[in-house]
Design a protein around this motif. Structure first.
Motif, mmCIF file in Angstrom:
data_model
loop_
_atom_site.group_PDB
_atom_site.id
_atom_site.type_symbol
_atom_site.label_atom_id
_atom_site.label_comp_id
_atom_site.label_asym_id
_atom_site.label_seq_id
_atom_site.Cartn_x
_atom_site.Cartn_y
_atom_site.Cartn_z
ATOM 1 N N GLY A 146 0.572 2.774 -3.353
ATOM 2 C CA GLY A 146 1.341 2.994 -2.136
ATOM 3 C C GLY A 146 1.554 4.465 -1.856
ATOM 4 N N LYS A 147 1.831 5.224 -2.910
ATOM 5 C CA LYS A 147 2.016 6.671 -2.755
ATOM 6 C C LYS A 147 0.706 7.328 -2.329
ATOM 7 N N LYS A 152 -2.292 9.954 2.314
ATOM 8 C CA LYS A 152 -3.424 10.027 3.232
ATOM 9 C C LYS A 152 -3.041 9.626 4.662
ATOM 10 N N SER A 153 -1.802 9.168 4.847
ATOM 11 C CA SER A 153 -1.405 8.593 6.148
ATOM 12 C C SER A 153 -0.184 9.294 6.718
ATOM 13 N N ASP A 154 -0.131 10.602 6.553
ATOM 14 C CA ASP A 154 0.956 11.398 7.122
ATOM 15 C C ASP A 154 2.323 10.960 6.608
ATOM 16 N N GLY A 155 2.354 10.471 5.363
ATOM 17 C CA GLY A 155 3.628 10.106 4.746
ATOM 18 C C GLY A 155 4.116 8.714 5.055
ATOM 19 N N GLU A 156 3.346 7.919 5.787
ATOM 20 C CA GLU A 156 3.794 6.573 6.150
ATOM 21 C C GLU A 156 3.408 5.564 5.068
ATOM 22 N N TYR A 157 4.422 4.863 4.563
ATOM 23 C CA TYR A 157 4.205 3.821 3.561
ATOM 24 C C TYR A 157 3.928 2.484 4.235
ATOM 25 N N ARG A 158 3.438 1.536 3.428
ATOM 26 C CA ARG A 158 3.307 0.141 3.842
ATOM 27 C C ARG A 158 4.195 -0.705 2.936
ATOM 28 N N LEU A 159 4.474 -1.935 3.360
ATOM 29 C CA LEU A 159 5.348 -2.801 2.569
ATOM 30 C C LEU A 159 4.770 -3.095 1.187
ATOM 31 N N ASP A 160 3.442 -3.127 1.075
ATOM 32 C CA ASP A 160 2.864 -3.426 -0.234
ATOM 33 C C ASP A 160 2.973 -2.248 -1.202
ATOM 34 N N ALA A 161 3.615 -1.154 -0.760
ATOM 35 C CA ALA A 161 3.866 -0.039 -1.677
ATOM 36 C C ALA A 161 5.016 -0.333 -2.633
ATOM 37 N N GLU A 169 10.176 -7.590 -0.649
ATOM 38 C CA GLU A 169 9.738 -7.584 0.745
ATOM 39 C C GLU A 169 10.371 -8.722 1.528
ATOM 40 N N ARG A 170 10.498 -9.901 0.904
ATOM 41 C CA ARG A 170 11.050 -11.056 1.609
ATOM 42 C C ARG A 170 12.564 -10.968 1.782
ATOM 43 N N SER A 171 13.274 -10.569 0.734
ATOM 44 C CA SER A 171 14.732 -10.667 0.727
ATOM 45 C C SER A 171 15.439 -9.526 1.447
ATOM 46 N N ALA A 172 14.835 -8.345 1.461
ATOM 47 C CA ALA A 172 15.522 -7.194 2.056
ATOM 48 C C ALA A 172 15.696 -7.373 3.557
ATOM 49 N N ASP A 173 16.877 -7.016 4.061
ATOM 50 C CA ASP A 173 17.111 -7.005 5.508
ATOM 51 C C ASP A 173 16.574 -5.718 6.136
ATOM 52 N N VAL A 174 16.716 -4.619 5.400
ATOM 53 C CA VAL A 174 16.259 -3.312 5.888
ATOM 54 C C VAL A 174 15.540 -2.599 4.746
ATOM 55 N N ILE A 175 14.385 -2.028 5.034
ATOM 56 C CA ILE A 175 13.660 -1.219 4.050
ATOM 57 C C ILE A 175 13.370 0.138 4.678
ATOM 58 N N ILE A 176 13.941 1.178 4.100
ATOM 59 C CA ILE A 176 13.756 2.554 4.571
ATOM 60 C C ILE A 176 13.097 3.354 3.456
ATOM 61 N N TYR A 177 12.140 4.180 3.798
ATOM 62 C CA TYR A 177 11.470 4.993 2.781
ATOM 63 C C TYR A 177 11.688 6.482 3.041
ATOM 64 N N SER A 178 11.588 7.250 1.991
ATOM 65 C CA SER A 178 11.560 8.710 2.113
ATOM 66 C C SER A 178 10.248 9.200 1.524
ATOM 67 N N TYR A 179 9.723 10.258 2.098
ATOM 68 C CA TYR A 179 8.442 10.812 1.643
ATOM 69 C C TYR A 179 8.572 12.319 1.481
ATOM 70 N N LEU A 180 8.034 12.808 0.365
ATOM 71 C CA LEU A 180 8.084 14.233 0.065
ATOM 72 C C LEU A 180 6.779 14.649 -0.586
ATOM 73 N N ASN A 181 6.194 15.741 -0.101
ATOM 74 C CA ASN A 181 5.044 16.336 -0.772
ATOM 75 C C ASN A 181 5.298 17.839 -0.923
ATOM 76 N N ASP A 182 4.333 18.559 -1.447
ATOM 77 C CA ASP A 182 4.550 19.988 -1.715
ATOM 78 C C ASP A 182 4.814 20.772 -0.439
ATOM 79 N N GLU A 183 4.090 20.455 0.631
ATOM 80 C CA GLU A 183 4.270 21.185 1.885
ATOM 81 C C GLU A 183 5.683 20.967 2.442
ATOM 82 N N LEU A 184 6.129 19.711 2.439
ATOM 83 C CA LEU A 184 7.479 19.418 2.924
ATOM 84 C C LEU A 184 8.528 20.079 2.046
ATOM 85 N N ARG A 185 8.313 20.018 0.732
ATOM 86 C CA ARG A 185 9.270 20.627 -0.196
ATOM 87 C C ARG A 185 9.377 22.133 0.040
#
Length: 227
Positions: A146-147, A152-161, A169-185
C-alpha cells in the motif's frame, strides 16, 4: 509520561493561544528536548505552565490517559470504559492502537483474532451506554504494498493498503490516511485523504502544514512559517 509529553508539546504549538502572549518568546516546545531533559530554564517554566493549563484550558475538553499494566484487552476496555463513564461522561476513546491490543485467544491465527477484535470494537462502539454509542478512533498500519502504491500515486492510498484489511475495511465508519515522504518532510508538510466515509462524501486529498518538532498539524499551509 511519553504520551503526556506529546500532548504538552502539541499544546505548546497552538497558534490560537501563544502568539502575543507572555510565552511568545518560547513557544513551541520541541518534543525531543522534553524527552532528553534539555529544555532551557524559560522553556521548562513554560512546560510546567502547560502541564497545568492543559487540564483547564477552554480550547480543549477533558483529556485523560490510561495505560493498564498488563496491556489493554477487549474485556478490559469494556470494563474500564463502563466504570469511568459512570464517574464522568466522555465522548470519544482513542486507542493506541488496535493491532497492539492484548490477545484474548493467543491460539487463534493472528488475522482471524485481529478481525474478531475489530468486530467486537464495532459492537462495543454501537452498543455502549445502553445503545447511545461511543466514538472510537485508532491508528492502523498500512502494508508495504500500500505504501509503495501511494509513493507512485501522489500519496493517495487505497483501502487494500490496510494491513489484514478485511474487517477494518468493513467495520470502520471513517478511514482517513496521512502520507509523508522526504520531499514533504523537508517542506514541513504532509498529505491527508479519506478512503471511506459512511455518512458524508469522502473529502479530496489535501496538504497540511506540520511542525514536526512539536508534532503539530495545522489546517492551513499559511499557519506555520517554519518547521
Amino acid at each position: 509520561k511519553q504520551v503526556r509529553n506529546l500532548f504538552i508539546t502539541i499544546h505548546s504549538a497552538n497558534l490560537n493561544l501563544w502568539p502575543g502572549s507572555v510565552w511568545d518568546d518560547v513557544y513551541p516546545l520541541n518534543f525531543d528536548d522534553i524527552e532528553e531533559g534539555i529544555l532551557s530554564e524559560r522553556e521548562e517554566e513554560f512546560f510546567n505552565f502547560l502541564c497545568k493549563d492543559l487540564d483547564t484550558n477552554p480550547e480543549y475538553g477533558n483529556i485523560n490517559i490510561y495505560q493498564p499494566e498488563d496491556g489493554m484487552s477487549m474485556a478490559h476496555l469494556k470494563a474500564w470504559a463502563e466504570i469511568e463513564y459512570r464517574k464522568k461522561q466522555f465522548d470519544i476513546i482513542y486507542l493506541d492502537y488496535i493491532e497492539l491490543m492484548k490477545l484474548e485467544n493467543p491460539n487463534k491465527e493472528y488475522t482471524i483474532e485481529l478481525n474478531q477484535r475489530i468486530k467486537d470494537l464495532k459492537q462495543f462502539a454501537l452498543n455502549f451506554n445502553g445503545g447511545k454509542g461511543m466514538r472510537i478512533v485508532s491508528a492502523y498500519q498500512a502494508n508495504r504494498k500500500g505504501k509503495e502504491h501511494a509513493d507512485k500515486s501522489d500519496g493517495e492510498y487505497r483501502l487494500d493498503a490496510l494491513s489484514y484489511a478485511n474487517e477494518a475495511e468493513r467495520s470502520a465508519d471513517v478511514i482517513i490516511y496521512s502520507y509523508l515522504n522526504d520531499e514533504l518532510r523537508d517542506n514541513c508538510q504532509a498529505k491527508l485523504g479519506c478512503l471511506k466515509n459512511k455518512k458524508r462524501p469522502k473529502f479530496k486529498q489535501f496538504r497540511v502544514k506540520t511542525k514536526l518538532a512539536s508534532r503539530k498539524v495545522y489546517e492551513s499551509l499559511d499557519e506555520a512559517n517554519d518547521c
